[in-house]
Design a protein around this motif. Structure first.
Motif, PDB file in Angstrom:
ATOM      1  N   MET A 103      12.403  -8.623  -2.684  1.00  8.03           N
ATOM      2  CA  MET A 103      11.131  -8.446  -1.979  1.00  8.03           C
ATOM      3  C   MET A 103      10.085  -9.342  -2.639  1.00  8.03           C
ATOM      4  SD  MET A 103      10.720  -4.417  -1.248  1.00  8.03           S
ATOM      5  CE  MET A 103      11.706  -3.648  -2.494  1.00  8.03           C
TER       6      MET A 103
ATOM      7  N   LYS B 210      13.862  -4.208   8.861  1.00 10.34           N
ATOM      8  CA  LYS B 210      12.728  -3.301   8.904  1.00 10.34           C
ATOM      9  C   LYS B 210      12.549  -2.660  10.271  1.00 10.34           C
ATOM     10  CE  LYS B 210       9.310  -3.947   5.561  1.00 10.34           C
ATOM     11  NZ  LYS B 210       8.136  -4.563   5.007  1.00 10.34           N
TER      12      LYS B 210
ATOM     13  N   ASN C 199      10.632  -8.724   2.988  1.00  5.49           N
ATOM     14  CA  ASN C 199      11.997  -8.514   2.566  1.00  5.49           C
ATOM     15  C   ASN C 199      12.707  -9.859   2.670  1.00  5.49           C
ATOM     16  OD1 ASN C 199      14.719  -8.029   2.686  1.00  5.49           O
ATOM     17  ND2 ASN C 199      14.578  -6.364   4.158  1.00  5.49           N
TER      18      ASN C 199
ATOM     19  N   SER D  62      15.376   0.725  12.130  1.00  2.00           N
ATOM     20  CA  SER D  62      15.314   2.185  12.201  1.00  2.00           C
ATOM     21  C   SER D  62      14.262   2.679  13.200  1.00  2.00           C
ATOM     22  CB  SER D  62      15.016   2.760  10.823  1.00  2.00           C
ATOM     23  OG  SER D  62      13.804   2.214  10.349  1.00  2.00           O
ATOM     24  N   ASP D  63      13.387   1.773  13.661  1.00  2.00           N
ATOM     25  CA  ASP D  63      12.324   2.225  14.554  1.00  2.00           C
ATOM     26  C   ASP D  63      12.617   2.027  16.029  1.00  2.00           C
ATOM     27  OD1 ASP D  63       9.770   0.973  12.328  1.00  2.00           O
ATOM     28  OD2 ASP D  63      10.755   2.927  12.454  1.00  2.00           O
TER      29      ASP D  63
ATOM     30  N   LEU E 223      -0.080  -2.724  -4.714  1.00  2.00           N
ATOM     31  CA  LEU E 223       1.166  -2.772  -3.957  1.00  2.00           C
ATOM     32  C   LEU E 223       1.249  -1.619  -2.963  1.00  2.00           C
ATOM     33  CD1 LEU E 223       3.864  -4.159  -3.575  1.00  2.00           C
ATOM     34  CD2 LEU E 223       4.734  -2.975  -5.590  1.00  2.00           C
ATOM     35  N   GLN E 224       0.873  -0.419  -3.391  1.00  2.00           N
ATOM     36  CA  GLN E 224       0.936   0.731  -2.485  1.00  2.00           C
ATOM     37  C   GLN E 224       0.010   0.547  -1.285  1.00  2.00           C
ATOM     38  OE1 GLN E 224       0.436   4.652  -4.146  1.00  2.00           O
ATOM     39  NE2 GLN E 224       1.982   4.346  -5.722  1.00  2.00           N
TER      40      GLN E 224
ATOM     41  N   GLU F 123       2.786  -2.251  16.028  1.00  2.00           N
ATOM     42  CA  GLU F 123       3.473  -2.370  14.759  1.00  2.00           C
ATOM     43  C   GLU F 123       3.390  -3.791  14.202  1.00  2.00           C
ATOM     44  OE1 GLU F 123       5.456   0.253  13.095  1.00  2.00           O
ATOM     45  OE2 GLU F 123       4.034   1.323  14.355  1.00  2.00           O
TER      46      GLU F 123
ATOM     47  N   LEU G 235      -9.567  -5.660  -2.642  1.00  2.00           N
ATOM     48  CA  LEU G 235      -8.626  -4.679  -3.169  1.00  2.00           C
ATOM     49  C   LEU G 235      -8.244  -5.006  -4.607  1.00  2.00           C
ATOM     50  CD1 LEU G 235      -6.778  -2.241  -2.714  1.00  2.00           C
ATOM     51  CD2 LEU G 235      -5.054  -3.801  -1.827  1.00  2.00           C
TER      52      LEU G 235
ATOM     53  N   MET H 237       1.344  -2.119   1.069  1.00  2.00           N
ATOM     54  CA  MET H 237       2.478  -1.589   1.840  1.00  2.00           C
ATOM     55  C   MET H 237       2.004  -0.724   2.992  1.00  2.00           C
ATOM     56  SD  MET H 237       5.728  -0.571  -0.467  1.00  2.00           S
ATOM     57  CE  MET H 237       4.887   0.695  -1.397  1.00  2.00           C
ATOM     58  N   SER H 238       0.973   0.077   2.749  1.00  2.00           N
ATOM     59  CA  SER H 238       0.537   0.967   3.821  1.00  2.00           C
ATOM     60  C   SER H 238      -0.179   0.196   4.923  1.00  2.00           C
ATOM     61  CB  SER H 238      -0.333   2.097   3.286  1.00  2.00           C
ATOM     62  OG  SER H 238      -1.590   1.603   2.914  1.00  2.00           O
ATOM     63  N   HIS H 239      -0.772  -0.958   4.581  1.00  2.00           N
ATOM     64  CA  HIS H 239      -1.412  -1.773   5.613  1.00  2.00           C
ATOM     65  C   HIS H 239      -0.408  -2.644   6.356  1.00  2.00           C
ATOM     66  CE1 HIS H 239      -5.901  -1.566   4.906  1.00  2.00           C
ATOM     67  NE2 HIS H 239      -5.413  -0.773   3.985  1.00  2.00           N
TER      68      HIS H 239
END
Lengths: 262, 249
Positions: free
Chosen positions: A63, A90, A82, A93-94, A13-14, A150, A30, A17-19
């Motif tokens: 999620m 998502k 989400n 904020s960017d 999961l981590q 992004e 993975l 998420m980072s990808h």
């Protein structure tokens, strides 16, 4: 069947998420590595079961790890999405207000278009007409670059469409916001941004779905109204193929009739 | 529901915001009572919003301010803030293997740190980030060997020897000066502070709070020992390594 989260699941999961989004074969590797590192039970064809365990625990938090298909090459992709459909949370904020407005207007153009693409000229015009705050050409170009980086948009030959990740994340939002304006693929019934459309009855199909459905048919006919299918059928390699599937793109460029309606 | 009122008596910490004060001053039994007045489904919704908010912010490596959490997520549920934070923290640990850690007790900023066992080679993600991480590791190592702080000019000199020049646009890193003095600093990997009583002003770099939490000085020492450009002699640090093994670096 174990339904406990293990460190193997957590690491998967981590990394996912980072990808942001991960192609099927990368996800399978993975899966294997995470199980190996944390000594978790591993079966090479049980990735979906593995992901289900994670999803059971993600469900109370709205999620999910979702499986989707790229509209370009038909390959499988995994992304953490989400499920709240009320806002483009998502992104909020960017990006600034006028950047979000530009994105939404670009999405309007993409979704309403037959081809599923918006030209950069079109988008730059939109930038000039924003209600929140007008944007100059240079600024709009930078915003587009950020959106591509992004993975909200993807670019090809100066035209923009929604990235697979964007479609997976925003499927609910798009379906509820655009309702009858969006097309669904007649074969797989998912949201279709890029599609081939029957000129007689109006049903649409993803290009990879059309490729699979009409495979090796010399005279393809619409599954709904049986009229001759007027578009060039993309050649689809095996989904697990290591080689990039360049066939559909080349065909689209060189063909005279083209897969896009004028 | 939750009414705005000034906190009576000392709270667990002195927030400067009346909303913060209220949220933090609720005792455990008050929180329980406030909880009973709320629908469990709504509270769960808030926990989920907070979990998502924390994940999104942390993906960008932006430290999360408690004031922002209260303003952007908790809002009317201030009265059960401590319960929501507790549940969110538990979820992050159980499902994601992440821990919510306070890196700045004065300004109350948080980051998420992985609590999974550290890997020797964590190279599952190969892209720009790997290169940036490499650059950062080189800088952190250099700072470590200089006694945890070094003048800006010394850092640039060291990087120039590695053909990374802050004055020249780099093929991979782009604007190197901006990356090091702004991005790495914003993400709390480095600190960039003015040296007092210098005119014209001079600056120095130090390890940032996130660097301290995410890596161990032992790992850096092992890295440094192998790389002469960082001050290592390629093997001469063995003595320090042995001494260091036992202590909690």
């Amino acid at each position: 069947m174990a339904t406990q989260m293990t460190d193997g699941h957590r690491r998967f999961l981590q990394v996912l998420m980072s990808h942001g989004i991960m192609e099927g074969s990368v996800a399978r590797t993975l899966h294997r590595d995470c199980c190996e590192i944390h000594k978790v039970y591993y079966a090479h064809d049980k990735l979906d079961d593995f992901i289900n365990v994670v999803n059971i625990h993600l469900q109370p938090f709205f999620m999910q790890i979702r499986k989707g298909m790229s509209e370009d090459d038909g390959r499988t992709y995994y992304a953490l999405v989400n499920l709240a459909e009320t806002e483009i949370s998502k992104m909020a904020s960017d990006y600034t207000e006028n950047e979000l407005e530009l994105f939404r207007k670009t999405m309007d153009v993409i979704i309403i278009s037959e081809s599923g693409f918006a030209s950069s000229t079109n988008i730059l015009n939109l930038a000039d007409q924003l209600k929140t705050k007008k944007m100059k050409k240079k600024e709009a170009e930078q915003v587009l670059q950020n959106l591509v980086q992004e993975k909200w948009l993807s670019e090809r030959d100066g035209e923009y469409t929604l990235h697979t990740r964007c479609i997976m994340e925003m499927e609910q939002y798009i379906l509820s916001n655009y309702q009858d304006l969006v097309r669904k693929c007649n074969i797989c019934h998912s949201l279709a941004i890029q599609s081939q459309v029957c000129e007689t009855c109006g049903i649409g199909m993803h290009l990879p779905c059309a490729g699979k459905y009409f495979k090796a048919q010399t005279e393809p006919h619409c599954p709904h109204c049986n009229e001759f299918w007027p578009h060039e059928i993309p050649e689809i390699n095996r989904p697990d193929s290591q080689l990039p599937s360049s066939a559909p793109r080349e065909r689209r460029r060189t063909s005279s009739s083209g897969t896009r309606r004028r | 529901m939750a009414q705005k009122r000034r906190a009576k008596g000392p709270g667990p910490s002195q927030g400067e915001d009346p909303d913060e004060d209220y949220a933090l001053s609720q005792s455990a039994s008050q929180v329980q009572r406030n909880l009973e007045r709320l629908s469990p489904a709504h509270v769960d919704q808030k926990v989920s919003e907070l979990v998502q908010y924390l994940l999104v912010k942390d993906q960008k490596k932006i430290p999360i301010k408690r004031a922002d959490i209260l303003k952007n997520v908790i809002k009317d549920y201030r009265g059960v803030y401590s319960e929501i934070i507790k549940r969110a923290g538990r979820t992050l640990q159980q499902v994601f293997g992440l821990q919510l850690m306070e890196i700045d007790p004065k300004h109350h900023t948080y980051i998420l740190v992985s609590i999974l066992p550290r890997l020797e080679v964590d190279n599952l993600k190969q892209d720009d980030c790997t290169a940036k991480l490499g650059l950062l590791t080189v800088i952190l190592s250099f700072l470590f060997m200089k006694g945890n702080a070094a003048k800006e000019s010394a850092v640039w000199e060291m990087l120039r020897r590695l053909r990374v020049d802050p004055g020249v646009r780099h093929e991979v890193f782009g604007d190197v000066k901006k990356l090091v003095t702004e991005e790495f600093v914003r993400q709390k990997y480095l600190e960039y502070n003015r040296i007092p009583h210098t005119d014209p002003p001079e600056f120095e770099f130090q390890w940032g709070a996130r660097a301290a939490k995410e890596t161990s000085k032992m790992q850096i020492l092992r890295f440094v020992a192998k790389v002469p450009a960082c001050g290592g002699a390629g093997g001469g640090e063995n003595r320090t390594l042995k001494e260091g093994e036992g202590s909690d670096l």
